[in-house]
Design an enzyme around this catalytic site. Structure first.
Site, PDB file in Angstrom:
ATOM      1  CB  CYS A 151      -0.914   0.013   1.226  1.00 45.70           C
ATOM      2  SG  CYS A 151      -0.003   0.212   2.757  1.00 45.70           S
TER       3      CYS A 151
ATOM      4  CB  CYS B 200       4.362  -0.563   1.687  1.00 46.36           C
ATOM      5  SG  CYS B 200       3.384  -1.713   2.606  1.00 46.36           S
TER       6      CYS B 200
ATOM      7  CG  ASP C 199      -7.863 -30.453  -9.210  1.00 48.80           C
ATOM      8  OD1 ASP C 199      -8.409 -31.529  -8.969  1.00 48.80           O
ATOM      9  OD2 ASP C 199      -6.639 -30.265  -9.130  1.00 48.80           O
TER      10      ASP C 199
ATOM     11  CG  ASP D  74      -3.112 -27.279  -7.856  1.00 43.67           C
ATOM     12  OD1 ASP D  74      -3.160 -27.817  -8.972  1.00 43.67           O
ATOM     13  OD2 ASP D  74      -2.524 -27.774  -6.890  1.00 43.67           O
TER      14      ASP D  74
ATOM     15  CG  ASP E 111      -4.495 -29.009 -12.734  1.00 44.68           C
ATOM     16  OD1 ASP E 111      -3.422 -28.390 -12.751  1.00 44.68           O
ATOM     17  OD2 ASP E 111      -5.260 -29.016 -11.770  1.00 44.68           O
TER      18      ASP E 111
END
Lengths: 53, 838
Positions: free
Chosen positions: B114, B117, B520, B706, B710
């Site tokens: 942000c 930071c 998945d 993920d 896959d």
């Protein structure tokens, strides 16, 4: 109508001045960060203000 | 970063039981205290204490009030690796010498979340002596730093950031020639010059149009005309320069781009007006040409901003290989070198938890590596001597040595990175089509202009020029050309801001039109961690008490099961455990409140006494008198999985789970999510067949996975969505990446995609209708060139502004929903609440 002879050159000078000022600002990163400066006033005790040059 | 931080005073990101600096859990005992702004604050470790006190010492204690997210947890060792950058072989790549002792580098700063930071990072750098200039872009997490080499060095700057918890990585010096920075600066200047010029030109022209013709003698008229010329000249010669350059480029490659008619029109109006002004004619349009350029530039500027923002966010993904490696010298010593210095044949040492720096052959006996990066398989795989390790995979247990085989651009990782880059560079189909239409259009416009000029020259030569000019200007298909790219770039930026990174822009179409979503399970709907789902307490003990007792034992262990139990009561005060004994693979034994307790597998907890059959899978807590409670653990659902699934179903999308896992586990997850359609024990080929069958029936399918294991499955769907967390390069074969593991962003992303397509169509319709209406009028001579310029510019502007609406509606609705929600529950609240209660 004679006043135009003063006003028109004056407007042109102001125009040139405004553009020059804007160019200076762009070249000195005044528009590069539009987010952080808004937080600076909230910081109570800036030990070293981030001023360049 | 639109969300900013100074909402209210006080560190709202450090709950009572968590670390003041990083927000992580506090250890049970030996709490460290950091003194920030005179207050004593509990922190979770030595590094966090150092960071908090360092930030305080910089005078930035207010950072904690202003930040929008907890700070990054500092890593213990950072200084050692920083020294690598000083080696000349590496420094050459990342540091630029500005002459007179000044150096410049571009850093990617991890953990910048942000504006607060950004401020802390900036101040920390300026606090180093010798730092001359710091410029940080919060969105791209990049910092440009200029320093005097005599007073400081790159490792010291990196160390200064590491001490407050920000890990910084220097980028290639080539990235320093920041094309974009230059582009946006000159675009801004051009725009403002055009704006001022157009404004003044309109004023002078106003005198000519609005003044009483009788009172205006020829001298005064000429005066204002030449003033118009004066202000229009910089607009044409400076501001409109990109159009001329673009037109030249187009002509050189023998294409007809948007810039050709624009440049032609600007030049024609300007030159013709100049000739007319000198002759004392009537067709003087200096104000028209200035307005024309100004409006066009507004469109271009908005488009450029959207483009930069989108690429800012996707850029941040492309940095995964470690910057350095430990090379083993002939005498067995280790030498830390940059990855660029590695040569095939080098022997490299990798510590446990380290990242493999280059593709190579394992020289040690065996090891386990996490190759999630390449295969998407989150479980570590075992590698034996002589097998190949790939760069970018993480060593789970070690240390190991390997012999380098392939380095740099030849590694598998580099191949993936290139794939991503290529996907990003590819123009979306939508845009390509738009471009083709536009360039066909341009040809017609030019022909039409010529025809108009010829026809008028026949009938009434005095009006030929004005009419031809009007056709050229009014029908310039700028709106057409802008319609698609503006909408697509805006959509990409809106999505990227929500953590949805669109790798292949074509996916926007597929996303909007999808009818089915196939999830998945493992790692997609669930997190890799376990969680306690049910507590069966015996002996009149409440399950909460049983859980507390168990947690007192469990927090002594790092085993995943123990961590899950400890995490089930994070904030409750726990009784102290003494005489703690760990039994690897079995459980924990400890004394709590004077009685000996055992937590672990049934046979361990009951010390061999007959285990009841129903406790097979459960973790048992027992004392000498028998079992106290049984804990049933299960995979933890992603906190937003339920919201995501519900939102998709509400949109009328059919949700399916296809998992390789056992039926029992899949059913458990499906039931908790309320999904009826689930399939277990699915091999990738089964999943593919399922997708193919669905698509044959006319369904358009989004597959969510993920990672890359896959890959073939994801590839078989209309749109492949990957969840990126850690193994960021998983997006390699997916069309869309949900970063930060936020599933709940999927449904809003669909909504935004649909909105984008709708607005795109509106834009094209509008542009078409405008041209259809305006061209005949202009050709017949009804449209003076000034009006033509205005019409054309406004039509482009309408397209741009319309595209800016993308994402507005959904943001507004979300804000209203947030305001309506009762205080204390966020939108994820519902799912996190029901979990540990038993």
């Amino acid at each position: 109508m004679n006043v135009l002879l003063v006003m028109i050159p004056l407007s042109l000078v102001l125009l040139a001045g405004a553009i020059a000022a804007f160019f200076w600002a762009v070249d000195h990163d005044q528009f590069s960060d539009m987010e952080t400066p808004s937080l600076l006033p909230l910081d109570d005790d800036p030990t070293r203000p981030p001023v360049t040059e | 970063m639109g969300t900013c931080c100074a909402r209210k005073a006080g560190n709202e990101h450090a709950a009572p039981g968590s670390c003041w600096h990083c927000g992580g859990p506090l250890p049970a005992e030996d709490r460290l205290i950091a003194t920030v702004a005179g207050e004593r604050r509990a922190v979770c470790g030595e590094t966090c204490r150092a960071a908090a006190e360092r930030i305080d010492a910089l005078g930035l204690a207010s950072y904690y009030d202003m930040r929008a997210a907890p700070g990054p947890k500092p890593e213990a060792e950072g200084a050692a690796e920083a020294a690598v950058w000083q080696r000349p072989e590496i420094a050459r790549h990342v540091i630029r010498d500005l002459g007179d002792g000044r150096r410049e580098t571009l850093l990617v700063v991890d953990g910048v979340r942000c504006a607060a930071c950004v401020m802390v990072v900036e101040r920390a750098l300026f606090a180093e002596p010798g730092v001359e200039d710091v410029e940080i872009n919060g969105a791209s997490k990049r910092a440009r730093v200029v320093w005097r080499e005599a007073e400081t060095s790159l490792p010291r700057l990196l160390d200064a950031l590491a001490r407050i918890g920000y890990r910084a990585l220097p980028l290639d010096a080539e990235a320093l020639d920041d094309v974009r920075r230059h582009e946006s600066r000159s675009a801004l200047k051009r725009l403002v010059v055009a704006g001022f010029g157009a404004m003044q030109a309109m004023m002078y022209a106003g005198v000519l149009y609005l003044g009483d013709p009788a009172s205006l003698d020829v001298a005064a008229r000429d005066l204002f005309r030449w003033l118009g010329f004066l202000v229009a000249t910089p607009v044409v010669l400076y501001s409109a320069q990109p159009f001329f350059a673009g037109a030249m480029r187009c002509l050189k490659t023998r294409r007809l781009g948007m810039d050709v008619p624009v440049a032609l029109a600007v030049a024609a109006i300007y030159v013709a007006s100049l000739i007319e002004a000198m002759r004392g004619g009537v067709h003087v349009y200096f104000e028209g040409v200035s307005m024309f350029v100004f409006f066009l530039l507004i469109g271009r500027y908005v488009e450029m901003r959207a483009r930069h923002r989108a690429s800012d966010l996707t850029d941040a993904l492309a940095r995964l290989t470690p910057p350095y490696a430990d090379r083993r010298l002939a005498n067995g010593d280790l030498e830390r070198v940059g990855v660029r210095e590695l040569m095939p044949g080098d022997r490299v040492h990798v510590a446990e938890g380290g990242v493999i720096p280059a593709d190579g052959v394992l020289l040690s006996e065996r090891c386990r590596v996490d190759e999630a990066l390449l295969t998407g398989e989150s479980a570590p795989v075992e590698r034996r001597r002589g097998e190949t390790l790939v760069a970018g995979s993480v060593l789970v247990d070690g240390p190991v040595d390997l012999r380098v085989e392939r380095v740099g651009t030849e590694t598998a990782l580099a191949g993936i990175a290139e794939l991503v880059a290529r996907a990003q560079a590819a123009k979306p189909k939508l845009a390509l089509e738009g471009e083709k239409t536009a360039s066909r259009f341009v040809l017609r416009v030019l022909l039409l202009t010529a025809a108009t000029a010829a026809a008028w020259a026949w009938f009434d030569p005095s009006r030929a020029f004005a009419a031809a000019l009007a056709v050229l200007v009014v029908s310039c298909p700028c709106a057409f050309a802008l319609a698609v790219p503006v909408a697509v770039t805006r959509a990409l930026a809106v999505l990227a801001r929500r953590g949805v990174l669109v790798v292949k822009p074509d996916a926007i179409e597929g996303l909007a039109g999808a009818t089915h979503v196939v999830f998945d399970k493992t790692g997609t709907l669930t997190e890799p961690d376990l969680e306690v789902v049910r507590v069966d307490a015996r002996d009149s003990m409440s399950s909460a008490d049983a859980l507390r007792l168990a947690a007192a034992l469990a927090r002594e262990s790092r085993h995943p099961v123990a961590r899950a139990i400890a995490a089930a009561c994070p904030n409750a005060p726990l009784p102290a455990a003494t005489n703690v004994e760990m039994h690897a693979g079995l459980g924990v034994r400890a004394t709590v409140g004077g009685r000996e307790l055992r937590l672990g597998r049934a046979d361990f907890a009951l010390e061999g006494n007959a285990a009841t059959s129903m406790d097979e899978d459960a973790v048992l807590l027992a004392d000498d008198t028998g079992p106290i409670a049984a804990f049933h653990l299960s995979e933890r659902l992603r906190p937003d999985a339920r919201i995501a699934v519900r939102a998709l179903e509400r949109q009328g999308v059919h949700v399916t789970i296809a998992s390789g896992d056992s039926a029992q586990k899949v059913r458990a997850v499906a039931e908790r999510l309320g999904i009826d359609d689930w399939h277990a024990r699915q091999a990738p080929s089964d999943k593919l067949a399922r997708l193919a069958a669905l698509r044959e029936q006319g369904a358009r399918v989004i597959a969510v996975g993920d990672g890359v294991n896959d890959a073939p499955v994801l590839g078989g769907a209309d749109v492949a969505v990957a969840i990126a967390e850690g193994a960021e390069l998983a997006q390699a074969t997916s069309d869309i990446v949900l970063s930060g593991g936020k599933l709940e962003h999927l449904a809003p992303a669909r909504e935004i995609a649909a909105e984008t397509l709708a607005i795109l169509e509106q834009n094209q319709r509008w542009a078409f209708a405008y041209n259809m209406a305006a061209v005949p009028l202009a050709a017949l001579g009804f449209v003076p060139p000034l009006l033509a310029a205005l019409g054309m510019s406004v039509s482009s502007l309408v397209v741009v502004l319309n595209a800016m609406r993308i994402g507005r509606g959904i943001e507004r609705r979300e804000r209203q929903a947030d305001r309506a929600a009762p205080i204390g529950t966020d939108r994820n609240g519902a799912t996190t609440l029901e979990v540990p209660a038993a």
